[in-house]
Structure formats: C-alpha cells, structure tokens
Design an enzyme around this catalytic site. Structure first.
Site, PDB file in Angstrom:
ATOM      1  N   LYS A  57      23.517  45.823  30.067  1.00 43.90           N
ATOM      2  CA  LYS A  57      22.631  45.824  31.201  1.00 43.90           C
ATOM      3  C   LYS A  57      21.212  46.498  30.631  1.00 43.90           C
ATOM      4  CE  LYS A  57      26.114  46.374  34.590  1.00 43.90           C
ATOM      5  NZ  LYS A  57      27.078  47.304  35.261  1.00 43.90           N
ATOM      6  N   GLN A 101      27.674  53.229  36.779  1.00 40.00           N
ATOM      7  CA  GLN A 101      28.919  52.471  36.207  1.00 40.00           C
ATOM      8  C   GLN A 101      30.176  53.160  36.763  1.00 40.00           C
ATOM      9  OE1 GLN A 101      28.476  49.692  34.713  1.00 40.00           O
ATOM     10  NE2 GLN A 101      30.639  49.216  34.114  1.00 40.00           N
ATOM     11  N   ASP A 124      23.596  47.478  43.385  1.00 40.54           N
ATOM     12  CA  ASP A 124      25.068  46.984  43.196  1.00 40.54           C
ATOM     13  C   ASP A 124      25.252  46.329  44.605  1.00 40.54           C
ATOM     14  OD1 ASP A 124      26.726  46.955  40.793  1.00 40.54           O
ATOM     15  OD2 ASP A 124      26.671  49.316  40.976  1.00 40.54           O
TER      16      ASP A 124
END
Ligand code: GUN
Length: 297
Positions: A57, A101, A124
C-alpha cells in the site's frame, strides 16, 4: 494463470490501468489545485500478512505521486493511544485518507477504532456513516474490494439491470457492501452464506456470482451457469505437495479449473480481485481529497 482461456479477467492489468488513471488525477490535483492527496496507513503489531499488505500500500501510494505516511505501532499499544493517533490524523490537513490495517491485536476494539476515523477520511469505507450512506443511496466512501469488483463487472457487462446476482458471503467488508452496489446497479440480489439451503441451485440460477466466503474452492465449477460472470474474492492458502514438500499455493473460493469452462468471464486467484483492492484504495484517497476540497475531477 492458464493462457488458453479468453474469458479470464486480468485483474493485474485492470489494476495497473486504474493506478495510471489515479496518477493522472493526482497530477491534475497538484498542478491545478496545489493539493497532494495524502494517505496514512497505521499498522499495530507484527502480523506478517499485514506487513506485506501495508508495504504494498505504502509503495503504490508513493508511486501514484501521493503523500504516503506510515505509522508502525507496537503490538502492546493501548487502544487509547491508537485512537489518539487517529484523532491527530483526522485533523491533519495533509492527510485525506486514513487506513488502520486489520486485524488489530485482541486487546483493541476494532469497532471503536473505526468509529474514531473521520468518515470523510475513511478510505476503507468501514465507518458506519459510510455503510449507512451506501445502504441509503448516499455518497460515502465505498469499501475497496467491492468497488474493485464492481469496476470489473461494469467493464465486462455494461448495464447489469435485471441480472440475477448471488453473493456467497455476508461480511461487512465484502458481502454486504457488494450487495448494496449490485442493487444500485439494478441487479436482483441474493446473499448466500453458510446456512443457505441448496447453495448449488442458488448459484446455478445466477448471471453474476461473487464468491467471498473464505473457503477454498467451495463453489464448484458445475454450479456456474453457462456464460455467467464469476468474481472470486477468496484468497486461501492450501497445501501443494506437487510443488514439493511443505509447499503451499493460493486458490480462491471458486473451483477455477471447473468454473472457467462454464463462465462467460472469471477472475483468477491470484491476479484477479487482489490487485484491484489497493488500486481502489488509491482511487478512494483521490476521491476523499477532492471531496474535502470541494473539487470535482
Ligand atoms: N486487512 C486486510 N484487508 C484489509 C483492508 O482492505 N483494509 C484494512 N484496513 N485492513 C485489511
């Protein structure tokens, strides 16, 4: 990936095209508006799979020309410290997207951490404000994996009105948002799961199959209707003794070798949905930067 099938959707190439598109938008934002989209990624602890994801990422964010911030926090970080970090990023004007995460260590309440992220920076799409907006036809942040699946479906099928779609799996991250997106695209949507009766028959009647159960090859090839479009979200590691002792290989939730014979189009594992998820994270970060600055690209 086997080369002798023309119905395989190349997620790697698709994701590269999305990233190139994102990079163009980043250049435009910088030159026309003086804004560099910024993404902060927080990882807590040393989960090896998470470390690989986060490294990718961070690398791809920088490659797209964005500002990339990476916070590595100790495994024993108190929940309050993590939430304080999120709050600091919420009010940092250089940061437009925040990603914590998952999974988090057991002592941290994931829901509390997600709730602490400013919804407009929740790239997200996990915050309940964003899932609520998705469920009610509003303009929130859409979770990356379902967003990537929809891009591939639209590219392949165009107008999906009236098609019968089945999603196998009902997670908050994939199954439920996927259902909302397919509904918005005027599909007739079924969400199947581990308690569904006659799953094979349900899948057999679908024009679109999205597999997101997390069980290796559980969707059999002969369940796929001739010409159906199959999107396999699963990533499962299974033993591969043919490659040598102790070796493993990745497979999806769909029996690919069987399904590819019936599908009109199908995503492989690896090289299908996986690469699209990070590309969509970059897309969401640009979307967030635009919205936070009242810019329409
Ligand atoms: N862990 C595995 N996939 C994801 C993802 O898409 N987002 C976050 N935040 N954590 C993950």
């Amino acid at each position: 990936m086997p080369e002798n099938h023309t119905n395989i959707i190349d997620g790697k190439a698709f994701a590269a095209a999305v990233r190139a598109d994102v990079a163009l938008d980043v250049t435009a934002l910088k030159t026309k508006h003086g804004i560099t989209p910024g993404l902060a990624v927080i990882i807590v602890g040393k989960d090896p799979a998470s470390e690989v994801y986060v490294r990718n990422k961070v690398k791809q964010t920088a490659e797209a020309g964005m500002y990339s911030l990476h916070h590595d926090m100790e495994e024993n970080t108190p929940e309050a410290d993590l939430i304080a970090k999120v709050h600091a990023l919420n009010s940092d004007p250089l940061i437009h997207g925040i990603l914590v995460q998952l999974p988090l260590p057991d002592h941290i309440d994931e829901a509390a951490v997600i709730a602490a992220i400013a919804p407009e920076k929740d790239v997200d799409g996990f915050h309940i404000v964003n899932s609520g907006l998705l469920a009610t036809g509003g303009k929130g942040m859409v979770p990356c994996t379902p967003l990537g699946c929809m891009m591939m479906l639209k590219d392949r099928l165009g107008d999906m009105s009236g098609l019968k779609a089945i999603i196998v799996g009902r997670s908050n991250i994939v199954g439920k948002p996927m259902a909302q997106l397919l509904l918005d695209a005027n599909c007739t949507v079924t969400i199947a799961h581990s308690r569904t009766k006659n799953l094979a028959d349900e899948v057999r009647s679908a024009d679109i199959v999205v597999a997101a159960v997390g069980r290796a090859e559980m969707i059999k090839g002969d369940w796929i209707k001739k010409g159906a479009t199959v999107i396999d979200v699963g990533i499962n590691r299974i033993p591969a003794p043919e490659r040598g002792e102790g070796k493993m290989r990745l497979v999806g939730d769909v029996d690919f070798e069987g399904a590819v014979k019936n599908a009109g189009a199908i995503t492989p594992v690896p090289g299908g949905v996986g690469p699209m998820t990070i590309a969509c994270l970059l897309r969401n970060t640009v979307t967030a930067a635009c919205r936070q600055n009242g810019i329409e690209l």
